[in-house]
Design a protein around this motif. Structure first.
Motif, PDB file in Angstrom:
ATOM      1  N   VAL B  37     -21.944 -42.156  15.808  1.00 42.68           N
ATOM      2  CA  VAL B  37     -20.800 -43.073  15.825  1.00 42.68           C
ATOM      3  C   VAL B  37     -20.944 -43.961  14.597  1.00 42.68           C
ATOM      4  O   VAL B  37     -22.047 -44.424  14.299  1.00 42.68           O
ATOM      5  CB  VAL B  37     -20.790 -43.936  17.108  1.00 42.68           C
ATOM      6  N   GLN B  39     -19.387 -47.176  11.867  1.00 43.11           N
ATOM      7  CA  GLN B  39     -18.650 -48.442  11.830  1.00 43.11           C
ATOM      8  C   GLN B  39     -18.537 -48.887  10.381  1.00 43.11           C
ATOM      9  O   GLN B  39     -19.541 -49.273   9.769  1.00 43.11           O
ATOM     10  CB  GLN B  39     -19.363 -49.496  12.678  1.00 43.11           C
ATOM     11  N   LEU B  45     -15.476 -49.296  15.888  1.00 38.33           N
ATOM     12  CA  LEU B  45     -16.326 -48.131  16.082  1.00 38.33           C
ATOM     13  C   LEU B  45     -15.500 -46.847  16.013  1.00 38.33           C
ATOM     14  O   LEU B  45     -14.384 -46.781  16.538  1.00 38.33           O
ATOM     15  CB  LEU B  45     -17.013 -48.230  17.445  1.00 38.33           C
ATOM     16  N   TRP B  47     -16.086 -42.655  16.664  1.00 39.75           N
ATOM     17  CA  TRP B  47     -16.918 -41.513  17.023  1.00 39.75           C
ATOM     18  C   TRP B  47     -16.826 -40.453  15.932  1.00 39.75           C
ATOM     19  O   TRP B  47     -15.738 -40.171  15.403  1.00 39.75           O
ATOM     20  CB  TRP B  47     -16.461 -40.943  18.363  1.00 39.75           C
ATOM     21  N   THR B  50     -20.696 -34.957  18.283  1.00 38.01           N
ATOM     22  CA  THR B  50     -21.548 -34.860  19.463  1.00 38.01           C
ATOM     23  C   THR B  50     -22.132 -33.474  19.557  1.00 38.01           C
ATOM     24  O   THR B  50     -21.457 -32.483  19.257  1.00 38.01           O
ATOM     25  CB  THR B  50     -20.736 -35.166  20.738  1.00 38.01           C
TER      26      THR B  50
END
Lengths: 107, 122
Positions: B37, B39, B45, B47, B50
Motif C-alpha cells: 500500500v 501513500q 492511502l 492499495w 496483493t
C-alpha cells in the motif's frame, strides 16, 4: 471500482467530546469495511474490521457501525492521543479502495 | 511480536527501476496474504498489490499493472515489489501490510511496516 467518500474532511473537537465520522461506498459492500488511524509519520493502525468489530487492543471508546453503503466510526469520548487522520477501506473486492481521510484535531 | 521491515527505497529517475523488500517475523509467513500500500506525500492511502500466502493468486491496481511485480520467498519470510518504468506519480511511501486472516482472505490489514520512501525524479 468502488469509490469511498468520507465526511467531514476534518473536525476539531474538545477532549471528552463525541466524534462521528461517516464513510460512504459507491456500491454495496455488505459489512466489508475497515477503519484505520494514522498519526503523522507513522503507519496506519487497524481499529475496526467487518464494519463493527474492534481490533484487539483498541480502546473501547472506538466503535463502528453500518452496512451496505453507509458506515460510521464513533469516538465516544475524545482523548488527546486520538488526534490523527482516520481512513475507511472497503474490503469487498479488488481493487481495494480507501476513503480520502478525516483529520481529527483536539481543540 | 509481528514485525514487518521494508527496505530498498530511494531516489530513481523516471523510467528507472527499483526493488523493494519486506522482511517479516513473528507469524507463520506462508499462511498470510501480504500487500503493498502506498501513500504519496501529503496524500491518502492507495492499495498497490496483493499476493496470497502460497503466491498462487496475485492482484494489481490498474495504475501499476504491467510495470510492478509482487513476489514472495516463503523460505526467507520476505515479500518483494519489483518496480519498473517508474513515473513521478509513483513517488510515495510504500508500506507492506499483512492480511488479518490466516489461511485465507480478510482483505484488511492488521499489521503494517514502517514504510520506505520511493522518490521518482530527474
Amino acid at each position: 471500482d468502488i469509490q469511498m467518500t468520507q465526511s467531514p474532511s476534518s473536525v476539531s473537537a474538545s477532549v471528552g467530546d463525541r466524534v462521528t465520522i461517516t464513510c460512504q461506498a459507491s456500491q454495496g459492500i455488505s459489512s466489508w469495511l475497515a477503519w484505520y488511524q494514522q498519526k503523522p509519520g507513522k503507519a496506519p493502525k487497524l481499529l475496526i474490521y467487518a464494519a463493527s468489530t474492534l481490533q484487539s487492543g483498541v480502546p473501547s471508546r472506538f466503535s463502528g457501525s453500518g452496512s451496505g453503503t453507509h458506515f460510521t466510526l464513533t469516538i465516544s469520548s475524545l482523548q488527546p492521543e486520538d488526534s490523527a487522520t482516520y481512513y475507511c477501506q472497503q474490503a469487498n473486492n479488488f481493487p481495494f479502495t480507501f476513503g480520502p481521510g478525516t483529520k481529527v484535531d483536539i481543540k | 511480536e509481528v514485525q514487518l521491515l521494508e527496505s530498498g527505497g530511494g531516489l530513481v529517475q523516471p523510467g528507472g527501476s527499483l526493488s523493494l523488500s519486506c522482511a517479516a517475523s513473528g507469524f507463520i509467513f506462508s499462511s498470510y496474504a501480504l500487500s503493498w500500500v502506498r501513500q504519496a506525500p501529503g496524500k491518502g492511502l492507495e492499495w498497490v498489490s496483493t499476493i496470497s500466502g502460497r503466491a498462487g493468486t496475485i492482484y494489481y491496481a490498474d495504475s501499476v499493472k504491467g510495470r510492478f511485480t509482487i513476489s514472495r520467498d516463503n523460505s526467507k519470510n520476505t515479500l518483494f515489489l519489483q518496480m519498473n518504468s517508474l513515473r513521478a506519480e509513483d513517488t510515495a511511501v510504500y508500506y507492506c501490510a499483512k492480511d488479518r486472516r490466516e489461511g485465507g482472505w480478510a482483505f484488511d490489514f492488521d499489521y503494517w511496516g514502517q514504510g520506505t520512501l520511493v522518490t521518482v525524479s530527474s
